[in-house]
Design an enzyme around this catalytic site. Structure first.
Site, PDB file in Angstrom:
ATOM      1  N   HIS A 121       0.876  -1.174   0.000  1.00 50.09           N
ATOM      2  CA  HIS A 121       0.000   0.000   0.000  1.00 50.09           C
ATOM      3  C   HIS A 121       0.919   1.232   0.000  1.00 50.09           C
ATOM      4  O   HIS A 121       2.025   1.171   0.546  1.00 50.09           O
ATOM      5  CB  HIS A 121      -0.845  -0.039   1.277  1.00 50.09           C
TER       6      HIS A 121
ATOM      7  N   GLN B 161      -4.450  -5.079   7.001  1.00 48.07           N
ATOM      8  CA  GLN B 161      -5.429  -6.042   6.477  1.00 48.07           C
ATOM      9  C   GLN B 161      -5.303  -7.409   7.152  1.00 48.07           C
ATOM     10  O   GLN B 161      -5.919  -8.370   6.705  1.00 48.07           O
ATOM     11  CB  GLN B 161      -5.271  -6.199   4.954  1.00 48.07           C
TER      12      GLN B 161
HETATM   13  N1  7TS Z   1      -1.854  -0.675   4.583  1.00 45.15           N
HETATM   14  C1  7TS Z   1      -2.754  -1.446   3.965  1.00 45.15           C
HETATM   15  C2  7TS Z   1      -2.375  -2.848   3.566  1.00 45.15           C
HETATM   16  C3  7TS Z   1      -4.018  -0.949   3.704  1.00 45.15           C
HETATM   17  O1  7TS Z   1      -4.925  -1.726   3.089  1.00 45.15           O
HETATM   18  C4  7TS Z   1      -4.351   0.383   4.094  1.00 45.15           C
HETATM   19  C5  7TS Z   1      -5.673   1.006   3.780  1.00 45.15           C
HETATM   20  C6  7TS Z   1      -3.375   1.119   4.769  1.00 45.15           C
HETATM   21  C7  7TS Z   1      -2.140   0.563   4.977  1.00 45.15           C
HETATM   22  C8  7TS Z   1      -3.630   2.509   5.257  1.00 45.15           C
HETATM   23  O2  7TS Z   1      -4.505   2.519   6.332  1.00 45.15           O
HETATM   24  P1  7TS Z   1      -4.994   3.876   6.990  1.00 45.15           P
HETATM   25  O3  7TS Z   1      -6.024   3.455   7.976  1.00 45.15           O
HETATM   26  O4  7TS Z   1      -3.815   4.519   7.604  1.00 45.15           O
HETATM   27  O5  7TS Z   1      -5.566   4.701   5.875  1.00 45.15           O
HETATM   28  N2  7TS Z   1      -6.315   0.439   2.671  1.00 45.15           N
HETATM   29  C9  7TS Z   1      -7.418   0.922   2.054  1.00 45.15           C
HETATM   30  C10 7TS Z   1      -8.031   0.234   1.038  1.00 45.15           C
HETATM   31  O6  7TS Z   1      -7.671  -0.847   0.593  1.00 45.15           O
HETATM   32  N3  7TS Z   1      -9.103   0.961   0.610  1.00 45.15           N
HETATM   33  O7  7TS Z   1      -9.163   2.073   1.324  1.00 45.15           O
HETATM   34  C11 7TS Z   1      -8.112   2.079   2.226  1.00 45.15           C
END
Ligand code: 7TS
Length: 412
Positions: free
Chosen positions: A122, A202
């Protein structure tokens, strides 16, 4: 007994209708819905206990502090670590990884050092390392993925070596549904005196996680993806490593003594919790963790494994549909596309039937390039989803395929 109908009753939003359709919420990888237990914990906190923490001696300040620290202990237990000193509240995964990239990366990375991550990260486990590399002269190296979406571990063994200072990897992919062998990557990292960071955004919501068993040095996750409120997540780090790091943000609470020309730092984890934290949200995350533990994470995993396999099977029956990621050992995510149909158009059409999925690059642009697509559609499941909802998804995709087929003049 895992009773999905009873679980659904705990989630008020699932009673919503979208137009004249029942909501089918399949965008859980972006954010999960919240059970009444979490919503009530937030309300209860604001109605009865709200105060700033760690600084008042009055009754409410004491109660708010106790509730916040109780949430920290619950999350430490959930991640299977006795180290509450290593459990830092952040805004979420993104902030947790940035904390490491700034407070560890800027201090310890040097020219010639390498940070090894994967092609499937990500953006939140890629961009912070690009910034750290620019600031320090370190280099990024990427573990490729194989055709089936799993990591090329032979290449990982070649890439992780004497120059490696940190290995970073998603525990589970938000696109491919793969579960990565992060334990093995941690071994490789440690054989080379490097650290291991696991992006658990995830995984923590969906699998039993033990940071000790993973053997990692840092683990990051987001509360809002695991039934908790937005605005809160955690970084767990080995206390002896956090101790050596510089502070991330400066300000109130993270200090021990402040002089006009210098300051000293508070004990862990407070050294990394500058300013007024998201106290109510942390308490809400504690309630979310209680809820998940009452279901049992093994049961959650089993429910989602079943849904993921069912969805993969149902969707693979649809003509022309491409499915991404491995066939087995998947989490409850399916990414897919139809030829000549933009995933946004597909999800728009599904939305008209009350079915919420996500389309786009899912903040993984390098992975999209590797897959040779600009975007995919993605359905992602959680504790309250059912096989009937997957049937509804499959039928809606079949209708969408016919609709777009007719529209383009091609044979449906
Ligand atoms: N890492 C992974 C693997 C993710 O899926 C996400 C968010 C993040 C980091 C970031 O998380 P945050 O809470 O700091 O934003 N993934 C997604 C997605 O798949 N669709 O919207 C957000």
């Amino acid at each position: 007994m895992y009773d999905v109908e009873e679980i659904r009753h705990h989630f008020p939003i699932l009673e919503r209708r979208i137009g004249d359709r029942r909501l089918v919420y399949l965008d859980n990888a972006a954010t999960s819905q919240k059970p009444r237990q979490v919503i009530e914990a937030l309300t209860d906190y604001y109605e009865h206990h709200n105060a700033n923490i760690h600084r008042g001696v009055h009754h409410l300040a004491e109660e708010a502090t106790v509730a916040y620290e109780a949430a920290r202990r619950k999350i430490a237990h959930f991640l299977d670590t006795p180290d509450t000193a290593g459990l830092v509240f952040t805004r979420g995964t993104t902030e947790a990884i940035n904390l490491v990239a700034y407070a560890w990366g800027r201090k310890f990375l040097r020219e010639g050092d390498e940070v090894v991550i994967t092609e499937a990260e990500h953006h939140s486990n890629l961009v912070p390392w690009q910034l750290a590399a620019q600031a320090t002269g370190a280099k990024l190296r990427f573990i490729p993925i194989l055709e089936d979406g799993t990591l090329d571990m032979e290449e990982a063994e070649r890439l992780i070596g004497a120059r490696t200072r940190l290995v970073g990897c998603i525990h589970a992919s938000n696109v491919l549904a793969t579960i990565n062998p992060v334990e093995r990557l941690a071994e490789l990292a440690h054989e080379n005196d490097a650290l291991m960071l696991v992006d658990g955004a995830q995984s923590a919501p969906h699998l039993p996680v033990s940071v000790e068993a993973l053997g990692c040095d840092f683990f990051a996750c987001s509360g809002h993806k695991m039934l908790g409120p937005t605005g809160v997540g955690v970084l767990w780090g080995k206390p002896e490593i956090l101790e050596e790091m510089d502070p991330f943000l400066g300000g109130g609470e993270m200090i021990r003594e402040v002089h006009l020309d210098h300051s000293t730092w508070n004990d862990l984890p407070y050294k990394f919790e500058a300013g007024t934290m998201n106290v109510a949200q942390a308490v809400g995350l504690g309630a979310a963790v209680d809820y998940l533990e009452s279901l049992g994470m093994e049961n959650v995993r089993e429910h989602e494994r079943r849904l993921g396999e069912y969805a993969y099977r149902r969707l693979s029956e649809i003509e022309d549909l491409t499915l991404y990621g491995p066939k087995r050992e998947r989490t409850g995510i399916v990414s897919f596309s139809l030829p000549d149909v933009h995933p946004h158009d597909l999800s728009q059409l599904l939305d008209e039937e009350g079915i919420a999925i996500r389309s786009g690059h899912h903040c993984t642009q390098p992975l999209m390039r590797r897959l040779g697509v600009a975007a995919t559609a993605r359905a992602s499941f959680y504790v309250y989803n059912t096989e009937e909802e997957i049937d509804a998804l499959a039928s809606a995709i079949v209708r969408a395929r016919e609709f777009f087929g007719a529209f383009s003049g091609a044979k449906p």
